[in-house]
Design a protein around this motif. Structure first.
Motif, short mmCIF file in Angstrom:
data_model
loop_
_atom_site.label_atom_id
_atom_site.label_comp_id
_atom_site.label_asym_id
_atom_site.label_seq_id
_atom_site.Cartn_x
_atom_site.Cartn_y
_atom_site.Cartn_z
N SER A 179 50.04 38.13 43.13
CA SER A 179 50.33 38.66 44.57
C SER A 179 49.88 37.84 45.44
O SER A 179 50.83 37.70 46.56
N TRP A 180 48.96 36.88 45.22
CA TRP A 180 48.56 35.89 46.47
C TRP A 180 49.88 34.88 46.37
O TRP A 180 50.02 34.25 47.48
N THR B 179 41.36 34.51 44.53
CA THR B 179 42.16 35.61 45.44
C THR B 179 41.34 36.69 46.18
O THR B 179 41.94 37.23 47.24
N GLU B 180 40.06 36.96 45.94
CA GLU B 180 39.35 37.80 46.31
C GLU B 180 38.82 37.68 47.83
O GLU B 180 38.76 38.42 48.63
N GLU C 15 42.55 31.70 38.96
CA GLU C 15 42.31 33.02 38.50
C GLU C 15 40.92 33.42 37.68
O GLU C 15 40.54 34.40 37.79
N LYS D 138 43.46 39.44 47.98
CA LYS D 138 44.51 39.86 47.00
C LYS D 138 43.90 40.28 45.62
O LYS D 138 42.72 39.76 45.35
N ALA D 139 44.66 41.04 44.99
CA ALA D 139 44.08 41.46 43.70
C ALA D 139 44.26 40.47 42.71
O ALA D 139 43.57 40.64 41.76
N SER D 140 45.20 39.74 42.70
CA SER D 140 45.75 38.95 41.50
C SER D 140 46.51 37.62 41.86
O SER D 140 46.88 37.64 43.25
#
Length: 448
Positions: free
Chosen positions: A69-70, A59-60, A54, A64-66
């Motif tokens: 969500s991943w 996640t980028e 994080e 994925k935004a967060s």
């Protein structure tokens, strides 16, 4: 790092290859205890890795935004599990003593999740404003989480959060109470809810009193079944006491509609009865409820007419009155009043008994109390009386009614004559003769 993970994978393969089916209880427990500690250690390492991902924005690379969500997409975790894992990573990063205990396997991931509110931004700000020793709180929480039951850990965390704002407003109990019910196709009911501390204590006290009072020998029910039976018994006691608020114009009770053939038939009869809330039950359950309840017979004619509905008092329902008004097309207010004024008829009444005549000697005759039978008193309420005596001392003609909703009668004077003859034939049986001018809806009620 890849080599360590590969070694761990190989160790797990060896562990899974061991046969444990023939082991006894003590040997199984000896194997289980270190596995729980390893699980805690692995969960702590997983939370630490999620936190570093994080912070690095890993996640980028996968769009994925967060991290939550991943985890939901690639890890196939539920939303609750993904959020808990992210929250545990943030908690362990800010509480070194708890993170060290979790790395040793002494603190479970559920315990870390219970400690997570301590490091919430608003709670950290309140602790900094009051000069709280956060490292000391960290060490205390780590010791409690590693040595005490999980329920005590939650109480300690709640006590700490409460002391952060001792002068804060007391929460409204109604905001902490909720109850949701879901009815299934077979009529069973599922519900879930939440109660505040005081409401929950009342609920537990009421259930526990009934539960402990009914513990027969050889009872094989589980604790959950006993609690459910106690809740139903609590409802039975409240309904039988008759102290609940009025529901549907009478005291609340269980209502079941069932045909007479199904009620007397000894067969089970699934789906033969219907409760007041629309649930379909079997005839056997309806007979079971009828053992402790009253039965009202409703007789319906072939054309859908209600011939008998077991009434306890002779009253006419509003829908029946409206139907009779439409069917008989009763007399209108103005026409009926003019007709009565053109054709006055004397009102014949039986004189009241002497014992009921309480007129004082100095009281005028106009204020003399009039004694009427229930029929005459009901009729005068709707049509109105002219109690002023004539020159001969007889009562005057009835006055026009105050409010009628019937349309004008198409029959004219002849219809009034028919109504008059009908009322005069009925009146003497009740001790009075009613004069002309009564509405047709009243005629139907009296005739019934």
């Amino acid at each position: 790092m890849g080599g360590v993970v590969e070694q761990l994978d190989v160790a797990l393969d060896v562990l899974a290859a061991e046969r444990i089916e023939g082991l006894f209880g003590p040997a199984l427990l000896e194997r289980l205890a270190p596995l729980l500690a390893m699980q805690n250690r692995l969960a702590a390492e997983l939370a630490r890795t999620v936190r570093q991902c994080e912070l690095a924005g890993s996640t980028e690379h996968d769009g994925k935004a967060s991290m939550a969500s991943w985890l939901r997409g690639h890890g196939r975790l539920s939303a609750a599990a993904a959020n808990q894992l992210v929250r545990n990573g943030r908690t362990l990063a800010q509480l070194p003593a708890v993170a060290s205990a979790a790395a040793r396997g002494d603190v479970s991931p559920e315990a870390v999740s219970a400690i997570a509110p301590v490091v919430a931004p608003e709670n950290l700000a309140a602790a900094h404003a009051q000069g709280v020793d956060l490292p000391g709180v960290d060490a205390t929480l780590a010791e409690v989480a590693a040595t005490r039951p999980h329920a005590e850990l939650r109480q300690v965390v709640n006590h700490y959060l409460t002391r952060l704002d001792p002068d804060g407003p007391e929460p409204d109990p109604t905001e902490q109470r909720s109850l949701t019910m879901a009815k299934h196709a077979d009529g069973s009911l599922s519900f879930r809810g939440e109660l505040d501390a005081v409401g929950g204590e009342k609920f537990q006290a009421a259930l526990e009193s009934i539960l402990q009072a009914s513990r027969p020998a050889g009872d094989t029910r589980t604790r959950a079944q006993q609690s459910a039976d106690a809740l139903v018994q609590l409802c039975d006691n409240a309904l039988a006491a008759g102290n609940l608020p009025i529901l549907r114009t009478q005291k609340p009770h269980v209502v079941v509609r069932v045909d007479l053939q199904d009620l007397v038939d000894p067969a089970t009869g699934p789906g033969a009865a219907q409760t007041g809330f629309g649930t379909l039950i079997s005839a056997a359950r309806a007979r079971w409820l009828a053992c402790d309840g009253g039965i009202n017979r409703i007789v319906i004619g072939p054309d859908g007419q209600i011939l008998d509905y077991g009434r306890r008092q002779r009253v006419s329902p509003p829908q029946l009155r409206r139907a009779i008004d439409y069917r008989d097309r009763g007399c209108g207010v103005v026409e009926c009043a003019e007709h009565r004024l053109r054709r006055p008829r004397p009102l014949v009444r039986r004189p009241p008994p002497p014992a009921l005549d309480r007129r004082r000697p100095d009281q005028p005759r106009e204020l003399r109390p009039v004694v009427r039978t229930p029929l005459a008193r009901w009729c005068t309420t709707a049509s109105g009386w002219n109690d002023k005596p004539t020159a001969g001392g007889a009562p005057g003609a009835p006055t026009a009614p105050r409010s009628w909703s019937c349309p004008a009668s198409p029959t004219g004077p002849r219809g009034h004559e028919q109504a008059d003859s009908h009322f005069q034939s009925v009146g003497p049986s009740h001790g009075t003769t009613v004069s002309s001018g009564h509405c047709c809806c009243q005629r139907a009620v009296l005739a019934s």
